[in-house]
Design an enzyme around this catalytic site. Structure first.
Site, PDB file in Angstrom:
ATOM      1  N   ASP A 199       0.831  -1.209   0.000  1.00  0.00           N
ATOM      2  CA  ASP A 199       0.000   0.000   0.000  1.00  0.00           C
ATOM      3  C   ASP A 199       0.863   1.255   0.000  1.00  0.00           C
ATOM      4  OD1 ASP A 199      -2.254  -1.575   0.150  1.00  0.00           O
ATOM      5  OD2 ASP A 199      -2.347  -1.491   2.336  1.00  0.00           O
TER       6      ASP A 199
HETATM    7  N1  URA Z   1      -1.278  -6.025   3.757  1.00  0.00           N
HETATM    8  C1  URA Z   1      -1.748  -4.760   3.833  1.00  0.00           C
HETATM    9  O1  URA Z   1      -2.772  -4.510   4.431  1.00  0.00           O
HETATM   10  N2  URA Z   1      -1.064  -3.785   3.210  1.00  0.00           N
HETATM   11  C2  URA Z   1       0.085  -3.999   2.525  1.00  0.00           C
HETATM   12  O2  URA Z   1       0.672  -3.062   1.986  1.00  0.00           O
HETATM   13  C3  URA Z   1       0.570  -5.311   2.473  1.00  0.00           C
HETATM   14  C4  URA Z   1      -0.131  -6.315   3.086  1.00  0.00           C
END
Ligand code: URA
Length: 241
Positions: free
Chosen positions: A103
């Site tokens: 993310d």
């Molecule tokens: N899980 C998440 O919630 N965000 C990420 O960036 C990676 C795994």
């Protein structure tokens, strides 16, 4: 491993995925001497692909490990002109792209490559490799909470697979927890913690299979060593479930 023709053309650096589709449907592409206009056509590295009679060059395959900082998008380009992970590796001449995603506000280990075969294998649900995340979450995480994460919580009507957990520390209002999973659902770690009532405040991916962030600061990257590439390929071959 077979791949969609438009993806192979796009990865060869000739055109974007959309332009590659137009090249195919308008009859510019031959596979093993035959014009192919079907977009779903699958090809392997053994097939000869030509665009306007010119064989597509098979780029040298390259593999990078990036310590992704927060505030960078996991994409090749962004409509909103935000900085992308590929912008960080702008010195790399090959057309690399991220393997899976982190993310915007998550930091940590991200692989980038132009090796479509390996990308497919590593991100396919059947082959998913183990990844360890360290999360700072709201509130005090109990043993019971950890057990729920380990045995699986229901997200989008489906239980998450078995996971590993470790409580690193707690303070008055938050906890630091390490969570190891092998699935790769969207926002999985955040959703798992949300489900047990401890929303994530900060998230970082510390390991990907046998790889870690050792020796790198956020924003730095390195090429994978040949033996690491071999090991990754083996890993994705051996983790068929
Ligand atoms: N899980 C998440 O919630 N965000 C990420 O960036 C990676 C795994």
């Amino acid at each position: 491993m077979s791949e969609r023709l438009q993806k192979v053309i796009a990865h060869a650096g000739i055109a974007s995925r959309r332009k590659a589709e137009t090249l195919i449907t308008s009859g510019h592409v031959k596979v093993n001497g035959e014009v192919v206009t079907e977009l779903g056509t699958k090809v392997t590295s053994a097939d000869e692909v030509k665009v306007d009679e010119v064989p597509i060059s098979k780029e040298t395959l390259v593999y990078y490990l990036l310590y992704k900082p927060r505030g960078v998008i996991t994409a090749v380009t962004d409509d909103k002109h935000r900085k992308t992970v590929v912008d960080i590796l702008k010195e790399v001449p090959e057309r690399i792209y991220p393997v899976g995603r982190l993310d915007y506000d998550t930091s940590g280990l991200l692989l980038l490559t132009n090796d479509g075969d390996l990308d497919n294998k590593l991100t396919h649900p059947k082959y998913e490799v183990e990844k360890t995340y360290v999360a700072k979450v709201k509130g005090i995480v109990t043993n019971d909470d950890l057990k729920q994460l380990r045995t699986g919580v229901v997200i989008d009507h489906r239980k998450t697979a078995k996971a590993k957990t470790k409580l690193i520390r707690t303070n008055k209002e938050s906890s630091i927890v390490s969570l190891t999973i092998h699935e790769g659902r969207n926002h999985q770690v955040k959703n798992m913690f949300e489900k047990i009532g401890h929303p994530v405040e900060k998230l970082s991916r510390e390991t990907y299979g046998f790889l870690d962030l050792h020796g790198l600061q956020a924003g730095e990257y390195r090429r994978l060593k040949p033996h690491e590439v071999e090991e990754l390929k083996e890993l994705s071959d051996n983790t068929k479930r």
